[in-house]
Scaffold this motif. Structure first.
Motif, PDB file in Angstrom:
ATOM      1  N   ARG A   1       0.768  -1.354  -0.119  1.00 63.81           N
ATOM      2  CA  ARG A   1       0.139  -0.233   0.276  1.00 63.81           C
ATOM      3  C   ARG A   1       0.889   1.218  -0.015  1.00 63.81           C
ATOM      4  NH1 ARG A   1      -5.459   1.513   1.703  1.00 63.81           N
ATOM      5  NH2 ARG A   1      -5.253   3.421   2.817  1.00 63.81           N
TER       6      ARG A   1
ATOM      7  N   PHE B   1       1.032   3.060  -3.102  1.00 63.16           N
ATOM      8  CA  PHE B   1       0.476   3.480  -4.167  1.00 63.16           C
ATOM      9  C   PHE B   1       0.149   5.015  -3.421  1.00 63.16           C
ATOM     10  CE2 PHE B   1      -0.089  -0.565  -5.060  1.00 63.16           C
ATOM     11  CZ  PHE B   1      -0.036  -0.478  -6.504  1.00 63.16           C
ATOM     12  N   VAL B   2       0.868   5.321  -2.035  1.00 65.49           N
ATOM     13  CA  VAL B   2       0.636   6.898  -2.325  1.00 65.49           C
ATOM     14  C   VAL B   2       2.032   7.569  -2.150  1.00 65.49           C
ATOM     15  CG1 VAL B   2      -0.851   6.155  -0.008  1.00 65.49           C
ATOM     16  CG2 VAL B   2       1.450   6.275   0.161  1.00 65.49           C
ATOM     17  N   ASP B   3       1.776   8.852  -1.992  1.00 67.03           N
ATOM     18  CA  ASP B   3       3.707   9.591  -2.204  1.00 67.03           C
ATOM     19  C   ASP B   3       4.514   9.628  -0.979  1.00 67.03           C
ATOM     20  OD1 ASP B   3       2.276  11.466  -4.349  1.00 67.03           O
ATOM     21  OD2 ASP B   3       1.774  13.286  -2.458  1.00 67.03           O
TER      22      ASP B   3
ATOM     23  N   ILE C   1      -4.214  11.043  -2.358  1.00 66.57           N
ATOM     24  CA  ILE C   1      -3.394  11.133  -3.833  1.00 66.57           C
ATOM     25  C   ILE C   1      -2.998  12.176  -4.383  1.00 66.57           C
ATOM     26  CG2 ILE C   1      -3.899   8.561  -2.857  1.00 66.57           C
ATOM     27  CD1 ILE C   1      -5.545   8.950  -5.362  1.00 66.57           C
TER      28      ILE C   1
ATOM     29  N   THR D   1      -8.843  10.447  -3.129  1.00 62.16           N
ATOM     30  CA  THR D   1      -7.917   9.776  -1.572  1.00 62.16           C
ATOM     31  C   THR D   1      -7.997   8.505  -1.780  1.00 62.16           C
ATOM     32  OG1 THR D   1     -10.212   9.176  -0.621  1.00 62.16           O
ATOM     33  CG2 THR D   1      -8.955  11.638  -0.432  1.00 62.16           C
ATOM     34  N   ILE D   2      -7.074   8.290  -1.251  1.00 61.41           N
ATOM     35  CA  ILE D   2      -6.771   6.192  -1.057  1.00 61.41           C
ATOM     36  C   ILE D   2      -7.255   5.624   0.023  1.00 61.41           C
ATOM     37  CG2 ILE D   2      -4.908   6.309   0.028  1.00 61.41           C
ATOM     38  CD1 ILE D   2      -4.000   4.088  -1.298  1.00 61.41           C
TER      39      ILE D   2
ATOM     40  N   SER E   1      -5.782   5.809  -6.621  1.00 63.44           N
ATOM     41  CA  SER E   1      -3.970   5.214  -6.357  1.00 63.44           C
ATOM     42  C   SER E   1      -3.781   4.567  -7.173  1.00 63.44           C
ATOM     43  CB  SER E   1      -3.578   5.093  -5.188  1.00 63.44           C
ATOM     44  OG  SER E   1      -4.149   4.194  -4.527  1.00 63.44           O
TER      45      SER E   1
ATOM     46  N   TYR F   1      -4.519   1.601  -5.854  1.00 67.67           N
ATOM     47  CA  TYR F   1      -4.620   0.184  -4.275  1.00 67.67           C
ATOM     48  C   TYR F   1      -5.575  -0.561  -4.405  1.00 67.67           C
ATOM     49  CZ  TYR F   1      -4.510  -2.340   0.266  1.00 67.67           C
ATOM     50  OH  TYR F   1      -4.250  -2.582   1.262  1.00 67.67           O
TER      51      TYR F   1
ATOM     52  N   LEU G   1      -4.147  10.778 -12.715  1.00 70.27           N
ATOM     53  CA  LEU G   1      -4.133   9.744 -11.508  1.00 70.27           C
ATOM     54  C   LEU G   1      -3.840   8.320 -11.952  1.00 70.27           C
ATOM     55  CD1 LEU G   1      -6.625  10.973  -9.069  1.00 70.27           C
ATOM     56  CD2 LEU G   1      -4.673  11.178  -8.901  1.00 70.27           C
TER      57      LEU G   1
ATOM     58  N   ARG H   1      -0.389   7.672 -13.054  1.00 68.34           N
ATOM     59  CA  ARG H   1       0.920   7.012 -12.137  1.00 68.34           C
ATOM     60  C   ARG H   1       0.462   5.675 -12.234  1.00 68.34           C
ATOM     61  NH1 ARG H   1       1.065   9.981  -6.195  1.00 68.34           N
ATOM     62  NH2 ARG H   1       3.138   8.914  -4.878  1.00 68.34           N
ATOM     63  N   ALA H   2      -0.502   5.375 -11.284  1.00 65.21           N
ATOM     64  CA  ALA H   2      -1.579   4.026 -10.985  1.00 65.21           C
ATOM     65  C   ALA H   2      -1.202   3.252 -12.175  1.00 65.21           C
ATOM     66  CB  ALA H   2      -2.725   4.282 -11.220  1.00 65.21           C
TER      67      ALA H   2
END
Length: 213
Positions: free
Chosen positions: A34, A37-39, A54, A59-60, A88, A90, A111, A114-115
């Motif tokens: 996990r 999948f975030v900064d 995100i 949001t995640i 994200s 995730y 988004l 990046r995902a």
């Protein structure tokens, strides 16, 4: 930080204690990293019991909500799944661990880009991506055995019901823009059957069958 230990602790304290019991779901939640999948600045918070930003006002979701929605789909491994709101990536990864194929739609190109990069780097090859209005579904790939909506809707989008296979399951947050209920929609011979899974709060589902942007 030992991220594997953090995942194991997350599963035991946030999921098992709240009634998540599908072993396949628990294994997927233990496996998917996990924190990727975030900064990077938020990585240490990735396994905490709350959502995280995100970017793009999205949001995640908190781990428990991801697990709850996933478990409600009852995936066994052979399914074709549609996801609305890649975000994200995730939730996409968790679905990809549990289903045969995942078709995911995101309305914000940055988004999705990046995902997709993260998912590709982790070796997920059973995911197909699209930028667009998720409320319209993915008609040329229908029917789907399971559909998961990662944003709050004012109603159940009819195209999603139409694209659900007989016996298929759809999980979505439904309500107003401040709070929703998680709803399980099952397509049965008599029509559709709805079950409420509990309260939640998601970002808006934007599109023809959702909220206006």
């Amino acid at each position: 930080m030992n991220f594997q230990k953090a995942r194991d602790r997350m599963v035991e304290t946030q999921l098992v204690t709240r009634g998540i019991h599908d072993p396949r779901v628990l294994d997927a939640m233990r496996k998917v990293p996990r924190h990727l999948f975030v900064d990077e600045a938020l990585a240490a918070q990735a396994y905490a019991d709350h959502p995280l930003p995100i970017g793009e006002k999205q949001t995640i979701s908190q781990p428990y909500i991801v697990a709850l929605m996933t478990e409600a789909l009852g995936l066994e491994g052979h399914e074709k799944v549609l996801e609305l709101g890649t975000g994200s990536g995730y939730q996409t990864a968790v679905l990809a661990e549990l289903a045969d194929r995942v078709f995911t739609i995101e309305r914000i190109p940055s988004l999705l880009h990046r995902a997709r990069e993260v998912l590709n780097s982790l070796g997920y090859r059973n995911v197909v991506y699209r930028v667009g209005d998720g409320t319209l579904g993915w008609p040329e790939e229908a029917p789907f055995d399971a559909i998961l909506v990662s944003a709050g809707a004012p109603r159940v989008p009819q195209p999603l019901v139409d694209q659900l296979s007989m016996g298929g399951r759809l999980v979505l947050p439904m309500g107003d823009r401040l709070s929703q209920e998680l709803i399980l929609v099952e397509r049965v011979p008599e029509g559709i059957r709805k079950t409420t899974l509990g309260g939640c709060r998601f970002v808006d589902l934007v599109g023809k069958w959702g909220w206006e942007e």
